[in-house]
Design an enzyme around this catalytic site. Structure first.
Site, short mmCIF file in Angstrom:
data_model
loop_
_atom_site.label_atom_id
_atom_site.label_comp_id
_atom_site.label_asym_id
_atom_site.label_seq_id
_atom_site.Cartn_x
_atom_site.Cartn_y
_atom_site.Cartn_z
N LYS A 66 22.77 -19.10 27.61
CA LYS A 66 24.08 -19.86 27.64
C LYS A 66 25.12 -19.26 28.56
O LYS A 66 25.94 -20.26 29.24
CB LYS A 66 24.76 -19.78 26.15
CG LYS A 66 24.00 -20.46 24.96
CD LYS A 66 25.04 -20.34 23.93
CE LYS A 66 24.27 -20.77 22.71
NZ LYS A 66 25.31 -20.71 21.34
N ASP A 102 29.96 -26.17 21.00
CA ASP A 102 30.03 -25.52 19.65
C ASP A 102 31.49 -25.56 19.46
O ASP A 102 32.22 -25.25 18.21
CB ASP A 102 29.99 -23.62 19.97
CG ASP A 102 28.43 -23.56 20.34
OD1 ASP A 102 27.92 -24.25 19.44
OD2 ASP A 102 28.06 -22.55 20.90
#
Ligand code: ATR
Length: 267
Positions: A66, A102
């Site tokens: 990520k 997220d």
């Protein structure tokens, strides 16, 4: 033509994303596929660089890629930069756009349950905490307190996001006056250590949420419920963070339903 997307990670076999996107593709009758790609760190640059050439609409990015993906996409949007990580890549006009869903996943999960937005307390300072903190700032919490076993990591997040840092030993004391308590540590996860925190000072009106969703009711959530606090489990964040990527690639904003939650729990 079949629309292609997928998730890249290393390892990636544990990823729940193919089942989730597969469920939605079937539900909405979309001619698409969503595969898991095990990509080693040394191949990440070539993979992300080649997403458009493979004819893919984009991909999700999971552990451990990520943070690295942030530098490898053609354009990282403001959210990805604020979080310091990309979890979703969308191909637009042949270019890879990196974002971080997220933040929205966390917000959408707690939105229906949010009360006052005065003080929030965040436990943990890993990747998930970064996304949670950005969401809390977006929601407009006036005070966000962060506490982490390794204080330096909390201080690093506080620098970019204007937070209050308290020591891990004081995590119970700082709950006075809180409207929201969020656990972003891995404590409480099945098979890991429990989270020890005294909820004595937490107002009964405070909302308590955990990003751990295995078990669905973590010991923290159970303790909070036992004293009358409203709680939100972490499964919804996982489901909600997937929705914007699906919408961008396949053209339909999928719904997070109770049926989907039950389906997920049965897997
Ligand atoms: P994620 O990206 O899911 O947030 P992570 O970056 O590995 O995962 O972060 C895990 C979090 O759980 C960190 O805040 C970590 O604290 P440290 O920064 O001190 O490592 C926290 N954590 C894990 N095990 C812990 C433990 N035994 N006690 C306290 N905190 C713990």
């Amino acid at each position: 033509m079949t629309i292609g997307a997928g998730v890249i990670g290393h390892p990636v076999s544990h990823s729940f994303s193919p089942k989730l996107h597969g469920y939605w593709l079937k539900q909405y009758g979309i001619d698409g596929e969503y595969k898991a790609y095990d990509v080693a760190p040394e191949n990440l640059s070539a993979f992300i660089g080649g997403v458009a050439d493979r004819g893919m609409a984009g991909c999700n990015v999971t552990i451990p890629h990520k943070e690295a993906a942030l530098k490898l996409v053609d354009v990282a949007d403001d959210l990805a930069v604020a979080v310091g990580a990309v979890n979703t890549v969308v191909v637009e006009n042949g270019k890879t756009i990196g974002t971080n869903t997220d933040v929205a996943g966390f917000y959408e999960n707690i939105k229906p349950h949010l009360g006052n937005t005065g003080k929030a307390v965040v436990l943990g300072a890993g990747g998930a905490a970064r996304a949670v903190v950005v969401a809390l700032k977006q929601i407009g919490f006036s005070t966000v307190v962060i506490t982490n076993r390794t204080r330096e990591k909390a201080e690093a997040i506080a620098k970019s996001q204007a937070l209050e840092v308290v020591s891990w030993e004081e995590r119970g004391d700082v709950l006075s006056g809180a409207d929201l308590l969020v656990n972003t540590t891995s404590l409480g996860l099945a098979g890991s250590e429990p989270l020890y925190i005294s909820l004595e000072r937490l107002p009964q009106t405070a909302l308590v949420t955990d990003i751990v969703y295995k078990p669905l009711i973590t010991p923290l959530l159970a303790a909070a419920q036992a004293r009358g606090n409203h709680t939100v489990d972490g499964l919804g964040m996982l489901l909600h963070q997937a929705a914007p990527g699906f919408a961008a690639w396949f053209g339909v904003m999928p719904q997070v339903t109770e049926e989907l939650r039950q389906h997920t729990l049965s897997l």
